[in-house]
Design a protein around this motif. Structure first.
Motif, short mmCIF file in Angstrom:
data_model
loop_
_atom_site.label_atom_id
_atom_site.label_comp_id
_atom_site.label_asym_id
_atom_site.label_seq_id
_atom_site.Cartn_x
_atom_site.Cartn_y
_atom_site.Cartn_z
N LEU A 20 2.48 3.80 -4.17
CA LEU A 20 3.58 3.31 -3.34
C LEU A 20 3.07 2.14 -2.50
O LEU A 20 2.08 2.29 -1.78
N VAL A 21 3.74 0.99 -2.59
CA VAL A 21 3.13 -0.23 -2.02
C VAL A 21 3.97 -0.94 -0.97
O VAL A 21 3.86 -2.14 -0.79
N ASP A 22 4.80 -0.20 -0.23
CA ASP A 22 5.64 -0.87 0.77
C ASP A 22 5.42 -0.32 2.18
O ASP A 22 6.21 -0.56 3.07
N THR A 23 4.34 0.43 2.39
CA THR A 23 4.18 1.15 3.65
C THR A 23 3.70 0.26 4.80
O THR A 23 4.31 0.22 5.87
N PHE A 24 2.60 -0.47 4.60
CA PHE A 24 2.00 -1.22 5.70
C PHE A 24 2.03 -2.74 5.51
O PHE A 24 2.18 -3.49 6.47
N LYS A 25 1.87 -3.19 4.28
CA LYS A 25 1.73 -4.62 4.04
C LYS A 25 2.81 -5.14 3.09
O LYS A 25 3.61 -4.37 2.56
N ASP A 26 2.79 -6.44 2.87
CA ASP A 26 3.68 -7.06 1.89
C ASP A 26 3.48 -6.39 0.53
O ASP A 26 2.35 -6.10 0.12
N GLU A 27 4.59 -6.14 -0.16
CA GLU A 27 4.54 -5.38 -1.41
C GLU A 27 3.65 -6.03 -2.46
O GLU A 27 2.89 -5.35 -3.16
N ALA A 28 3.75 -7.35 -2.59
CA ALA A 28 2.92 -8.04 -3.59
C ALA A 28 1.44 -7.95 -3.22
O ALA A 28 0.59 -7.69 -4.07
N GLU A 29 1.13 -8.15 -1.93
CA GLU A 29 -0.25 -8.06 -1.48
C GLU A 29 -0.81 -6.66 -1.71
O GLU A 29 -1.93 -6.49 -2.20
N GLU A 30 -0.03 -5.65 -1.35
CA GLU A 30 -0.48 -4.27 -1.50
C GLU A 30 -0.67 -3.92 -2.98
O GLU A 30 -1.61 -3.20 -3.36
N SER A 31 0.22 -4.44 -3.83
CA SER A 31 0.10 -4.19 -5.27
C SER A 31 -1.21 -4.74 -5.80
O SER A 31 -1.91 -4.09 -6.61
N LEU A 32 -1.59 -5.94 -5.38
CA LEU A 32 -2.84 -6.54 -5.83
C LEU A 32 -4.05 -5.76 -5.32
O LEU A 32 -5.05 -5.59 -6.03
N ARG A 33 -3.96 -5.24 -4.10
CA ARG A 33 -5.07 -4.48 -3.53
C ARG A 33 -5.33 -3.20 -4.32
O ARG A 33 -6.47 -2.89 -4.66
N VAL A 34 -4.27 -2.45 -4.60
CA VAL A 34 -4.47 -1.18 -5.32
C VAL A 34 -4.83 -1.43 -6.77
O VAL A 34 -5.61 -0.68 -7.36
N ALA A 35 -4.28 -2.49 -7.37
CA ALA A 35 -4.61 -2.81 -8.76
C ALA A 35 -6.09 -3.18 -8.87
O ALA A 35 -6.77 -2.79 -9.83
N ALA A 36 -6.59 -3.94 -7.90
CA ALA A 36 -8.01 -4.31 -7.91
C ALA A 36 -8.89 -3.08 -7.71
O ALA A 36 -9.97 -2.97 -8.31
N ALA A 37 -8.45 -2.14 -6.89
CA ALA A 37 -9.25 -0.96 -6.59
C ALA A 37 -9.30 0.03 -7.75
O ALA A 37 -10.34 0.64 -8.01
N LEU A 38 -8.17 0.19 -8.47
CA LEU A 38 -8.12 1.19 -9.53
C LEU A 38 -8.30 0.60 -10.93
O LEU A 38 -8.60 1.34 -11.87
N GLY A 39 -8.07 -0.68 -11.09
CA GLY A 39 -8.24 -1.31 -12.39
C GLY A 39 -7.31 -0.71 -13.44
O GLY A 39 -6.13 -0.49 -13.21
N GLU A 40 -7.87 -0.42 -14.61
CA GLU A 40 -7.07 0.07 -15.74
C GLU A 40 -6.47 1.45 -15.48
O GLU A 40 -5.56 1.87 -16.18
N THR A 41 -6.99 2.15 -14.48
CA THR A 41 -6.49 3.50 -14.19
C THR A 41 -5.08 3.48 -13.61
O THR A 41 -4.31 4.42 -13.79
N LEU A 42 -4.72 2.42 -12.92
CA LEU A 42 -3.41 2.33 -12.27
C LEU A 42 -2.33 2.07 -13.31
O LEU A 42 -2.38 1.09 -14.06
N LYS A 43 -1.35 2.95 -13.35
CA LYS A 43 -0.26 2.80 -14.31
C LYS A 43 0.87 1.94 -13.77
O LYS A 43 1.46 1.13 -14.48
N VAL A 97 14.70 -3.24 -1.92
CA VAL A 97 14.11 -3.86 -3.11
C VAL A 97 15.12 -4.81 -3.74
O VAL A 97 16.28 -4.46 -3.92
N THR A 98 14.67 -5.99 -4.08
CA THR A 98 15.53 -6.97 -4.74
C THR A 98 14.93 -7.35 -6.09
O THR A 98 13.74 -7.12 -6.36
N ALA A 99 15.76 -7.97 -6.92
CA ALA A 99 15.28 -8.44 -8.22
C ALA A 99 14.19 -9.48 -8.04
O ALA A 99 13.20 -9.52 -8.78
N GLU A 100 14.35 -10.32 -7.00
CA GLU A 100 13.36 -11.37 -6.74
C GLU A 100 12.02 -10.76 -6.35
O GLU A 100 10.95 -11.26 -6.75
N LEU A 101 12.05 -9.68 -5.57
CA LEU A 101 10.80 -9.02 -5.18
C LEU A 101 10.11 -8.43 -6.41
O LEU A 101 8.88 -8.55 -6.56
N VAL A 102 10.86 -7.79 -7.27
CA VAL A 102 10.28 -7.23 -8.49
C VAL A 102 9.62 -8.33 -9.32
O VAL A 102 8.49 -8.18 -9.81
#
Length: 342
Positions: free
Chosen positions: A215-238, A251-256
């Motif tokens: 879940l990536v909307d709790t503390f930071k910008d959604e795109a930034e948080e997505s990159l952080r968790v993706a970098a941390a988990l790599g291929e494990t993140l679904k 959530v908007t289409a533009e955000l997605v």
């Protein structure tokens, strides 16, 4: 009887064993208790045919639970039951259930039979509307928190029957014969203080068979948080889940599209974008029409808060004589889709 045993209904019926409270008639309208008392004292117990039908079109659900109740209360040597199948599309006034047995064996349960199917059909129909709008994109029922815990499992089961690919409640998944679906709550992230820290802890401690969705909307910008968790988990993140509240524009289409683009640019094309929060068929179509690359939809109150589709039960025959209340046609209502199940 053989049809009932060979089409999988016996196994499904076993999941819906009625509670002692239902069998006592605690949920029944009191006038049915009084009716049974009167008939007992008058020494009357005619063979009656009752037909049950919805007062609106939708997706039939709850019929297996209704049959589980009937199987418990109807005499084995003096019963005939016909029914449609769970998940069938039904039209208003179409007979979905026909019972022929001594009236006193089942008359007390008219309230329960109608109520079971009314609620379940409403939930399943709402789920079908969402799944239809989503097309090939999977929908998951997240509405357990919006209903009483006594019925949350039934609601989630109905959602799966209506077309959802998964549900969040443990009971609902058990009834549907699937594994429960879920990501992580804001509570875990808030308690641990950081999205990446919480996601890594999830990855360390939760069974590897459970998909890693952050879940990536709790503390930071959604795109930034997505990159952080993706970098941390790599291929494990679904996937990452966007659940931005209305206070932040939801959530908007533009955000997605932005989250998808940034993940792709950083080499995380395998990470899907899951969307939840206030979804309806109209909102789902909005994302699709805008070309938003959504990997899945989490649906809450549209399904859990669906209006029940009312059911009516009418007696159409007593001891072989065709009868009906005014405004209804006496005798058996033909429906070639009905199958003998008991």
């Amino acid at each position: 009887m053989n049809e009932y045993q060979n089409d999988g209904r016996v196994e499904r019926r076993g999941k819906f064993a009625p509670s002692e409270a239902v069998l006592r008639g605690d949920s029944a309208d009191v006038y049915f208790h009084r009716t049974i008392e009167i008939l007992e004292k008058e020494g009357l117990d005619p063979i009656a045919v009752m037909e049950v039908f919805p007062n609106g079109s939708g997706v039939l659900c709850g019929i297996d639970e209704a049959l589980a109740l009937l199987d418990k209360v109807l005499p084995l040597d003096n019963r005939e039951v016909w029914a449609l199948n769970e998940g069938d599309a039904v039209t208003s006034k179409e007979v979905v259930l026909r019972i022929k047995a001594p009236y006193r064996s089942y008359g007390l349960y008219e309230t329960a039979l109608c109520g079971i199917m009314a609620s379940a059909t409403g939930w399943a129909t709402a789920a079908r509307e969402c799944a239809g709008a989503a097309g090939d994109i999977p929908c998951v029922s997240f509405g357990a928190r919006h209903v009483h815990p006594f019925v949350s499992g039934r609601m989630d089961y109905a959602a799966v029957s209506g077309g959802c690919k998964g549900c969040s409640s443990v009971e609902g998944a058990k009834l549907a014969g699937i594994e429960p679906s879920g990501t992580m709550p804001h509570a875990l992230i808030i308690v641990m203080g950081d999205t990446v820290k919480a996601t890594l802890a999830f990855n360390r401690h939760i069974d590897s068979g459970v998909a890693r969705v952050s879940l990536v909307d709790t503390f930071k910008d959604e795109a930034e948080e997505s990159l952080r968790v993706a970098a941390a988990l790599g291929e494990t993140l679904k996937a990452v889940r966007l659940d931005t509240p209305v206070e932040r524009g939801r959530v908007t289409a533009e955000l997605v599209k932005e989250v998808r683009a940034r993940l792709d640019q950083a080499g995380h094309g395998h990470v899907g974008v899951f969307v939840s929060g206030g979804l309806t068929p109209e909102r789902i179509r909005y994302f699709i029409d805008k070309g938003a690359p959504v990997a899945g939809f989490g649906i809450g109150s549209y399904i859990s808060g669906a209006r029940p589709i009312d059911y009516t039960a009418d007696i159409h025959e007593v001891n072989g004589v065709a009868v009906a209340k005014r405004g209804r046609i006496p005798g058996i209502t033909e429906n070639p889709r009905l199958k003998r199940v008991m």
